[in-house]
Design an enzyme around this catalytic site. Structure first.
Site, short mmCIF file in Angstrom:
data_model
loop_
_atom_site.label_atom_id
_atom_site.label_comp_id
_atom_site.label_asym_id
_atom_site.label_seq_id
_atom_site.Cartn_x
_atom_site.Cartn_y
_atom_site.Cartn_z
N LYS A 138 -11.84 47.95 48.08
CA LYS A 138 -11.16 47.24 46.98
C LYS A 138 -9.95 48.05 46.55
O LYS A 138 -10.04 49.29 46.46
CB LYS A 138 -12.15 47.04 45.81
CG LYS A 138 -11.59 46.19 44.67
CD LYS A 138 -12.66 45.90 43.62
CE LYS A 138 -12.11 45.06 42.47
NZ LYS A 138 -13.14 44.69 41.48
N SER A 149 -13.82 39.94 39.71
CA SER A 149 -12.52 40.35 40.21
C SER A 149 -12.54 40.80 41.66
O SER A 149 -11.48 41.00 42.24
CB SER A 149 -11.99 41.50 39.35
OG SER A 149 -12.80 42.67 39.51
N SER A 209 -18.26 41.49 38.10
CA SER A 209 -17.25 41.33 39.15
C SER A 209 -17.73 41.63 40.55
O SER A 209 -16.98 41.45 41.52
CB SER A 209 -16.02 42.21 38.84
OG SER A 209 -15.35 41.72 37.71
#
Length: 485
Positions: free
Chosen positions: A76, A152, A176
């Protein structure tokens, strides 16, 4: 190759069925071919990945390395990576190249020997529930590219669900990891706060953020989480305690497991189709020997408003450093210092980030701190007490991960409150600091449905074993989106 589990990939690498370089090239080719439909990667690090794969092949040839050596992953874009852009999906950090690695990057890449395929798209500064706030554009859901993948960690889940990476790192501030995992038919786990180092992870809300993993199964997730976990002296919130073996307990019977069903999670607002999938999962776990009882988390309806006081307050403080002077985007052609601050932050941050900074600044301001922030922290303690009492009665708590399946892109962007309610079942675990995970449990109208398991502090091994036993008895987690088989 992209259909194999991590365990199967490791066995194939050691048997020389294929090399890490061949495996990495396979994933890079899929990224090149398929990712334009999804936008899951911000940066692809092909040369670096192949060099790491060669190093992994050399370690394996010497009889060295561990169970993850040579298996690629996606990171990420919230984790700092030496010499690679770390943007947090924001224009503010579009040109930031980190001079150091986050601790989990060191653990997974340098120590475990996993080649990094690239940096994955996300909501800007991890603020969002749909992955539509990224400076680099929205991510699409592989099950239906007209729908969101959740946020997210939308880039992380889209890449793994589409077979562009076997596993990916993610972060969870209010859900998330779990909400996007549910919307894309993956298994995602947020460990206990402090279990995994936050050093080198760009902060959103420091008392809530926690790194974790998204994978295709609980067994895959356990192997990667094992390698990520452990005390880090560079992180003052890291817990100095031994890491439990998360892999060896997989396979233990769940006969007699006490499972709690929070009555507040099965009230109004839960879609009937999602409820039917959860009910079927409960029936399956009963066949495996688990017993169920109703528990109450009476303050859970307060978790969303509490979160949206605490998280923006911490975000407004954390993001103050990005002012165009010390860090971040700097506006050009300014006339004075005040204009430099205003224009740099106005140009660098997107609308959702600006909204949360303003909320956070307001609730921390003189005259409002006691009325909002202090009250929210008191309610947070009540939510923690709810879980403490519940875990005196049961071993794990089961409920839905999200109220419904993935929604259409753009359908909630004009209604922030509706967007915030996506995390209504997941936020409480972050406020309390307990581990929680989501795993596939069925489909509604062809779209995946996720089931959430929450455990007591440092109970990751138990959660993963319950999920693994469920996945041995069902095949929901093996389903793949037709367009990305």
């Amino acid at each position: 190759m992209h259909t194999l589990s991590i365990k199967q990939l490791a066995e194939a690498l050691r048997a020389r069925t294929f090399s890490s370089r061949e495996l990495t090239q396979h994933y890079l080719k899929r990224i090149e071919t398929l990712d334009p439909q999804l936008n899951s990667f911000i940066t692809v690090t092909a040369d670096q990945a192949l060099a790491a794969a060669d190093a992994a092949d050399a370690r394996l040839a010497r009889g060295e390395g561990g169970p993850l050596t040579g298996i690629p992953l996606g990171q990420k874009d919230i984790f700092c990576t030496t010499g690679v852009r770390t943007s947090c999906a924001s224009r503010m950090l579009d040109k930031f190249v980190s001079p150091y690695d986050a601790t989990i990057v060191k653990k997974l890449q340098a120590e475990a020997g996993m080649p990094m395929l690239g940096k994955l798209n996300m909501d800007e500064f991890a603020m969002g529930s749909s992955n539509e706030t990224s400076w680099y554009g929205p991510v699409k859901n592989p099950w239906d590219v007209s729908r969101v993948p959740g946020g997210s960690s939308g880039g992380s889940v889209a890449a793994v669900a589409a077979g562009l990476a076997p596993v990916a790192t993610a972060t969870d501030t209010g859900g998330s990891i779990r909400q996007p995992a549910a919307l894309t038919n993956l298994t995602g786990i947020k460990p206990t706060y402090g279990r995994v180092s936050r050093y080198g992870m760009i902060a959103f809300a420091s008392s809530l953020d926690q790194a974790g993993v998204v994978a295709r199964s609980a067994e895959d997730a356990a192997q990667v989480l094992q390698a990520m976990s452990g005390f880090d002296p560079l992180d003052s919130t890291s817990m100095d305690r031994p890491v439990d073996d998360l892999v060896a307990p997989l396979g233990q019977s769940i006969q007699g497991l006490r499972v709690g069903l929070p009555r507040e999670y099965f009230a109004d607002g839960l879609d009937a189709g999602v409820r039917a999938c959860i009910d079927a999962a409960i029936a399956e776990l009963k066949k495996l020997g688990a017993t169920f009882t109703e528990v109450s988390l009476p303050n859970s309806p307060l978790s969303v408003p509490t979160y949206y006081v605490v998280a923006p307050a911490e975000a407004s403080s954390n993001l103050a450093r990005f002012d165009g002077v010390r860090y971040g985007h700097r506006a050009e052609g300014v006339k004075n210092l005040e204009e430099l601050y205003e224009r740099s932050r106005g140009e660098g941050f997107g609308a959702e980030v600006q909204r949360r900074i303003m909320i956070g600044t307001y609730v921390l301001s003189h005259g409002y701190y006691d009325a909002y922030y202090l009250q929210a922290q008191k309610v947070r303690r009540l939510i923690y007490d709810d879980f403490r009492r519940a875990f005196e009665q049961v071993d794990v708590i089961l409920g839905p991960t999200a109220t419904d399946v993935a929604f259409k892109l753009g359908s909630k962007t004009d209604d922030p409150v509706a967007m915030y309610l996506n995390d209504i079942y997941t936020i409480a675990a972050n406020l309390a600091g307990i581990p929680a995970m989501s795993l596939p449990c069925g489909f509604k109208d062809g779209l995946p449905v996720g089931m959430q398991l929450m455990g007591n502090f440092f109970g990751e091994a138990k959660l993963l074993n319950v999920a693994h036993q469920y996945q041995l008895a069902t095949d929901w987690h093996t389903r793949r989106p037709a367009a990305f088989v």
